[in-house]
Write a protein that holds these residues in place. Sequence first.
Motif, PDB file in Angstrom:
ATOM      1  N   ARG A  94       0.843  -1.211   0.000  1.00 14.46           N
ATOM      2  CA  ARG A  94       0.000   0.000   0.000  1.00 14.46           C
ATOM      3  C   ARG A  94       0.872   1.254   0.000  1.00 14.46           C
ATOM      4  O   ARG A  94       0.587   2.228  -0.695  1.00 14.46           O
ATOM      5  CB  ARG A  94      -0.935   0.010   1.215  1.00 14.46           C
ATOM      6  N   LYS A  95       1.945   1.225   0.780  1.00 11.21           N
ATOM      7  CA  LYS A  95       2.847   2.376   0.846  1.00 11.21           C
ATOM      8  C   LYS A  95       3.581   2.598  -0.478  1.00 11.21           C
ATOM      9  O   LYS A  95       3.898   3.724  -0.850  1.00 11.21           O
ATOM     10  CB  LYS A  95       3.867   2.173   1.973  1.00 11.21           C
ATOM     11  N   LEU A  96       3.852   1.505  -1.191  1.00  9.54           N
ATOM     12  CA  LEU A  96       4.611   1.595  -2.442  1.00  9.54           C
ATOM     13  C   LEU A  96       3.732   1.772  -3.666  1.00  9.54           C
ATOM     14  O   LEU A  96       4.250   1.983  -4.770  1.00  9.54           O
ATOM     15  CB  LEU A  96       5.461   0.324  -2.618  1.00  9.54           C
ATOM     16  N   LEU A  97       2.425   1.700  -3.493  1.00 14.09           N
ATOM     17  CA  LEU A  97       1.521   1.691  -4.641  1.00 14.09           C
ATOM     18  C   LEU A  97       1.698   2.923  -5.530  1.00 14.09           C
ATOM     19  O   LEU A  97       1.649   2.821  -6.764  1.00 14.09           O
ATOM     20  CB  LEU A  97       0.073   1.589  -4.154  1.00 14.09           C
ATOM     21  N   ARG A  98       1.941   4.079  -4.937  1.00  9.41           N
ATOM     22  CA  ARG A  98       2.048   5.314  -5.742  1.00  9.41           C
ATOM     23  C   ARG A  98       3.305   5.329  -6.610  1.00  9.41           C
ATOM     24  O   ARG A  98       3.404   6.103  -7.560  1.00  9.41           O
ATOM     25  CB  ARG A  98       2.038   6.544  -4.828  1.00  9.41           C
TER      26      ARG A  98
END
Length: 371
Positions: A137-141
Amino acid sequence: MPDLHPAPLPAIACAAGGTGGHLFPAEALARELQRRGHPVVLYTERRGAAFAQALDGLDHVVLPARSLEGGLAGKAAAALTILRATWQARADMRRRRIRALVGFGGYPSFAPALAARSLGLPLLLHEQGARLSLANRKLLRFADGVATSFPATAGLDGFDSARIVDTGNPVRAAILQARGAYPMLDGAAPLRLLVVGGSQSARVFGEVVPPALLQLPEAVRRRLHVALQYRGEGADAIVATLSGAGIRATVRPFFDDMGERLREAHLVITRAGATTAADLLAVGRPAMFVPIPHGGSRDEQRRNAEALAAAGVGWCIPEPEFTAPRLASLLAEVLSSSHALPDAARAAAALGRPHAAAALADRVVAMLPRA
């Protein structure tokens, strides 16, 4: 005249946390890419490096890692650790001329992903569960694409659906080689029970399963062959107790021969992690699932277990209900039926995704920059 020295294929990196649930799918992809001729390196942390058999023959780099959990001081220390690991990964990627990174979740995958993006490399995230993990989730962007193990994966709202592909969860070769017909059941044959708690083991299984087995009828006990993964004191006492009741038992902290044991098993008692589920489905074995309790991100196991039970793959027993009398009752019911286990085995095999590693490798190769 044909080129006698074709250009080498692009090098690809994988990054995974230190548990088997993250590392084993990364290993499966790495070996598939290697088979296709790509140089591969796998970034992990010290716990992942302990899986020596999984990493045998694979280039791997152990990076410093630290969870973001804790107070202000803990978060500051984690940030410094991530920064140090990012620079180490970046230098290694430049030296190896890495052209893409696949992240498999777990906080140790965070630094290699940041390093890849700082170098302008494509980043593909693979999610093993039905809900995006915290690290992903933290790396999704930063991600160029996401590969999922379930057709519907929570946590991807707002992400371009054209960049999402359902590949399934890659399964190790040792597991795929265990695929085959469900072992025959008859009145005289051994009943083989495999009890595993994931790569981290599960103490509750050592506390509940042995007394439950002692409550079974003697005729059933005499046929039981039990392989119990148990990490803790008292393993020898468990073997002695079960042997005294006529049950053949093997108790170890970890099984390196999981493929062989799954192939032989009539029934598995296990946690409900996504990688564990993928292994079971690939081999086609029924299970009693005991998901890790609590809530938050770990609630994923409950959803996995309930979905698999609803699909007929096995039975879901929440840990608060996982008692010796409850387990003994369910085992007696299942083992006395001529069709319960074979039916569940067929349901499991029908849901298996044996070609997941190849599908994921196809996606990775498609993301590589064009020369």
